[in-house]
Design a protein around this motif. Structure first.
Motif, PDB file in Angstrom:
ATOM      1  N   GLY A  52       0.818  -1.222   0.000  1.00 34.69           N
ATOM      2  CA  GLY A  52       0.000   0.000   0.000  1.00 34.69           C
ATOM      3  C   GLY A  52       0.838   1.251   0.000  1.00 34.69           C
ATOM      4  O   GLY A  52       0.566   2.209  -0.737  1.00 34.69           O
ATOM      5  N   THR A  53       1.892   1.253   0.810  1.00 39.28           N
ATOM      6  CA  THR A  53       2.782   2.412   0.865  1.00 39.28           C
ATOM      7  C   THR A  53       3.507   2.602  -0.456  1.00 39.28           C
ATOM      8  O   THR A  53       3.639   3.728  -0.942  1.00 39.28           O
ATOM      9  N   ALA A  54       3.952   1.505  -1.054  1.00 37.86           N
ATOM     10  CA  ALA A  54       4.669   1.597  -2.327  1.00 37.86           C
ATOM     11  C   ALA A  54       3.760   2.117  -3.436  1.00 37.86           C
ATOM     12  O   ALA A  54       4.174   2.949  -4.254  1.00 37.86           O
ATOM     13  N   ILE A  55       2.522   1.662  -3.473  1.00 42.36           N
ATOM     14  CA  ILE A  55       1.585   2.147  -4.485  1.00 42.36           C
ATOM     15  C   ILE A  55       1.288   3.627  -4.264  1.00 42.36           C
ATOM     16  O   ILE A  55       1.264   4.417  -5.215  1.00 42.36           O
ATOM     17  N   PHE A  56       1.081   4.029  -3.022  1.00 44.68           N
ATOM     18  CA  PHE A  56       0.804   5.430  -2.720  1.00 44.68           C
ATOM     19  C   PHE A  56       1.946   6.327  -3.183  1.00 44.68           C
ATOM     20  O   PHE A  56       1.722   7.317  -3.888  1.00 44.68           O
ATOM     21  N   TRP A  57       3.172   5.999  -2.784  1.00 47.65           N
ATOM     22  CA  TRP A  57       4.318   6.833  -3.164  1.00 47.65           C
ATOM     23  C   TRP A  57       4.613   6.725  -4.659  1.00 47.65           C
ATOM     24  O   TRP A  57       5.044   7.704  -5.276  1.00 47.65           O
ATOM     25  N   GLY A  58       4.372   5.573  -5.253  1.00 45.15           N
ATOM     26  CA  GLY A  58       4.582   5.435  -6.692  1.00 45.15           C
ATOM     27  C   GLY A  58       3.643   6.334  -7.492  1.00 45.15           C
ATOM     28  O   GLY A  58       4.072   7.026  -8.432  1.00 45.15           O
ATOM     29  N   VAL A  59       2.367   6.352  -7.109  1.00 47.63           N
ATOM     30  CA  VAL A  59       1.413   7.222  -7.797  1.00 47.63           C
ATOM     31  C   VAL A  59       1.740   8.687  -7.533  1.00 47.63           C
ATOM     32  O   VAL A  59       1.639   9.539  -8.431  1.00 47.63           O
ATOM     33  N   GLY A  60       2.167   9.013  -6.317  1.00 47.20           N
ATOM     34  CA  GLY A  60       2.547  10.394  -5.996  1.00 47.20           C
ATOM     35  C   GLY A  60       3.740  10.866  -6.800  1.00 47.20           C
ATOM     36  O   GLY A  60       3.747  11.986  -7.337  1.00 47.20           O
ATOM     37  N   ILE A  61       4.758  10.022  -6.902  1.00 42.72           N
ATOM     38  CA  ILE A  61       5.955  10.382  -7.681  1.00 42.72           C
ATOM     39  C   ILE A  61       5.611  10.496  -9.162  1.00 42.72           C
ATOM     40  O   ILE A  61       6.060  11.420  -9.847  1.00 42.72           O
ATOM     41  N   LEU A  62       4.801   9.579  -9.676  1.00 45.35           N
ATOM     42  CA  LEU A  62       4.376   9.651 -11.073  1.00 45.35           C
ATOM     43  C   LEU A  62       3.588  10.933 -11.338  1.00 45.35           C
ATOM     44  O   LEU A  62       3.792  11.601 -12.356  1.00 45.35           O
ATOM     45  N   SER A  63       2.713  11.322 -10.412  1.00 45.70           N
ATOM     46  CA  SER A  63       1.941  12.551 -10.574  1.00 45.70           C
ATOM     47  C   SER A  63       2.845  13.775 -10.572  1.00 45.70           C
ATOM     48  O   SER A  63       2.686  14.679 -11.403  1.00 45.70           O
ATOM     49  N   ALA A  64       3.787  13.811  -9.647  1.00 50.14           N
ATOM     50  CA  ALA A  64       4.725  14.941  -9.601  1.00 50.14           C
ATOM     51  C   ALA A  64       5.549  14.998 -10.880  1.00 50.14           C
ATOM     52  O   ALA A  64       5.779  16.091 -11.442  1.00 50.14           O
ATOM     53  N   PHE A  65       5.989  13.849 -11.375  1.00 50.85           N
ATOM     54  CA  PHE A  65       6.765  13.810 -12.615  1.00 50.85           C
ATOM     55  C   PHE A  65       5.939  14.334 -13.796  1.00 50.85           C
ATOM     56  O   PHE A  65       6.436  15.112 -14.628  1.00 50.85           O
ATOM     57  N   LEU A  66       4.684  13.926 -13.865  1.00 52.35           N
ATOM     58  CA  LEU A  66       3.837  14.380 -14.961  1.00 52.35           C
ATOM     59  C   LEU A  66       3.550  15.882 -14.889  1.00 52.35           C
ATOM     60  O   LEU A  66       3.452  16.548 -15.921  1.00 52.35           O
ATOM     61  N   ILE A  67       3.451  16.429 -13.691  1.00 45.58           N
ATOM     62  CA  ILE A  67       3.265  17.880 -13.563  1.00 45.58           C
ATOM     63  C   ILE A  67       4.528  18.614 -13.992  1.00 45.58           C
ATOM     64  O   ILE A  67       4.462  19.646 -14.667  1.00 45.58           O
ATOM     65  N   VAL A  69       6.696  17.497 -16.204  1.00 43.37           N
ATOM     66  CA  VAL A  69       6.725  17.374 -17.657  1.00 43.37           C
ATOM     67  C   VAL A  69       5.722  18.342 -18.283  1.00 43.37           C
ATOM     68  O   VAL A  69       5.979  18.924 -19.344  1.00 43.37           O
ATOM     69  N   ASP A  70       4.592  18.552 -17.602  1.00 40.54           N
ATOM     70  CA  ASP A  70       3.581  19.488 -18.100  1.00 40.54           C
ATOM     71  C   ASP A  70       4.130  20.913 -18.185  1.00 40.54           C
ATOM     72  O   ASP A  70       3.699  21.696 -19.031  1.00 40.54           O
ATOM     73  N   LEU A  71       5.072  21.251 -17.327  1.00 34.69           N
ATOM     74  CA  LEU A  71       5.695  22.574 -17.390  1.00 34.69           C
ATOM     75  C   LEU A  71       6.510  22.751 -18.668  1.00 34.69           C
ATOM     76  O   LEU A  71       6.625  23.865 -19.193  1.00 34.69           O
ATOM     77  N   ALA A  72       7.076  21.673 -19.172  1.00 31.55           N
ATOM     78  CA  ALA A  72       7.950  21.754 -20.337  1.00 31.55           C
ATOM     79  C   ALA A  72       7.196  21.664 -21.660  1.00 31.55           C
ATOM     80  O   ALA A  72       7.728  22.036 -22.696  1.00 31.55           O
ATOM     81  N   VAL A  73       5.967  21.181 -21.628  1.00 28.40           N
ATOM     82  CA  VAL A  73       5.206  21.007 -22.861  1.00 28.40           C
ATOM     83  C   VAL A  73       4.495  22.310 -23.208  1.00 28.40           C
ATOM     84  O   VAL A  73       3.810  22.901 -22.377  1.00 28.40           O
ATOM     85  N   ASP A  74       4.689  22.764 -24.442  1.00 29.43           N
ATOM     86  CA  ASP A  74       4.033  23.981 -24.903  1.00 29.43           C
ATOM     87  C   ASP A  74       2.754  23.581 -25.628  1.00 29.43           C
ATOM     88  O   ASP A  74       2.789  23.049 -26.732  1.00 29.43           O
ATOM     89  N   ARG A  75       1.624  23.840 -24.976  1.00 27.67           N
ATOM     90  CA  ARG A  75       0.342  23.459 -25.556  1.00 27.67           C
ATOM     91  C   ARG A  75      -0.315  24.660 -26.210  1.00 27.67           C
ATOM     92  O   ARG A  75      -0.125  25.796 -25.782  1.00 27.67           O
ATOM     93  N   HIS A  76      -1.080  24.385 -27.222  1.00 31.07           N
ATOM     94  CA  HIS A  76      -1.836  25.430 -27.917  1.00 31.07           C
ATOM     95  C   HIS A  76      -3.313  25.059 -27.815  1.00 31.07           C
ATOM     96  O   HIS A  76      -3.874  24.408 -28.685  1.00 31.07           O
ATOM     97  N   GLU A  77      -3.924  25.474 -26.734  1.00 35.55           N
ATOM     98  CA  GLU A  77      -5.315  25.133 -26.470  1.00 35.55           C
ATOM     99  C   GLU A  77      -6.234  26.246 -26.962  1.00 35.55           C
ATOM    100  O   GLU A  77      -5.834  27.409 -27.074  1.00 35.55           O
ATOM    101  N   ALA A  84      -3.153  25.962 -18.234  1.00 36.09           N
ATOM    102  CA  ALA A  84      -2.603  26.026 -16.872  1.00 36.09           C
ATOM    103  C   ALA A  84      -1.967  24.688 -16.506  1.00 36.09           C
ATOM    104  O   ALA A  84      -2.413  23.622 -16.927  1.00 36.09           O
ATOM    105  N   THR A  85      -0.918  24.760 -15.712  1.00 36.45           N
ATOM    106  CA  THR A  85      -0.221  23.556 -15.282  1.00 36.45           C
ATOM    107  C   THR A  85      -1.126  22.709 -14.393  1.00 36.45           C
ATOM    108  O   THR A  85      -1.700  23.199 -13.439  1.00 36.45           O
ATOM    109  N   GLY A  86      -1.259  21.433 -14.741  1.00 34.42           N
ATOM    110  CA  GLY A  86      -2.078  20.507 -13.965  1.00 34.42           C
ATOM    111  C   GLY A  86      -3.568  20.665 -14.187  1.00 34.42           C
ATOM    112  O   GLY A  86      -4.359  20.126 -13.423  1.00 34.42           O
ATOM    113  N   PHE A  87      -3.970  21.387 -15.229  1.00 37.46           N
ATOM    114  CA  PHE A  87      -5.401  21.619 -15.465  1.00 37.46           C
ATOM    115  C   PHE A  87      -6.152  20.315 -15.658  1.00 37.46           C
ATOM    116  O   PHE A  87      -7.212  20.107 -15.063  1.00 37.46           O
ATOM    117  N   TYR A  88      -5.615  19.425 -16.481  1.00 35.34           N
ATOM    118  CA  TYR A  88      -6.338  18.191 -16.773  1.00 35.34           C
ATOM    119  C   TYR A  88      -6.413  17.275 -15.556  1.00 35.34           C
ATOM    120  O   TYR A  88      -7.393  16.551 -15.378  1.00 35.34           O
TER     121      TYR A  88
END
Length: 148
Positions: A52-67, A69-77, A84-88
């Protein structure tokens, strides 16, 4: 198993008969606590205390990583709010929370009362229990017995 076949007995194809039978028996017989062996193979990893702890921290780290990465992606919406960062992530969480919370009023609207089908302990209210029921003499199928 109660098979008294020696361990070195082979069948016509050369397989060890007793070992194969015991293996098949072990894979199809639930243990004393009622857990099927295949479920142990597939889901046994969930019994570890750290899972349970590993899944919790794994999802947290993956979420932080994706946010990040979202800073580096230039979107044209088309809608500037979607840039906005983390909008989706926030939009998805809000939509999920809305659906879950709307289950409560929808359940109150659609759910029937507990005594909708009458008293669970007795006969229906519109039937006199002292009068014997007439036997049903109608055929099971309406055309039963008709010859074509």
């Amino acid at each position: 198993m109660s098979d008294n076949t020696p361990n070195d007995t082979r069948d016509a194809s050369g397989r060890f008969v007793k070992q194969a039978a015991e293996t098949a028996h072990r894979l199809h017989t639930p243990s004393e606590d009622g857990v099927h062996p295949i479920s142990k193979i597939l889901f046994g990893w969930t019994e570890a205390e750290i899972t349970g702890t590993a899944i919790f921290w794994g999802v947290g780290i993956l979420s932080a990583f994706l946010i990040v990465v979202d800073l580096a992606v230039d979107r044209h919406e088309y809608v500037h709010m979607a840039e906005a960062t983390g909008f989706y992530a926030l939009w998805g969480f809000a939509a999920f929370a809305f659906v879950v919370l709307m289950g409560w009023p929808l359940g109150r609207l659609l759910r029937r009362s507990e005594d909708y089908y009458g008293d669970p302990g007795g006969p229906p209210a519109d039937i006199d229990p002292d009068v014997p029921a007439a036997p049903d003499t109608s055929p099971t199928y309406p055309d039963e017995g008709d010859e074509l």
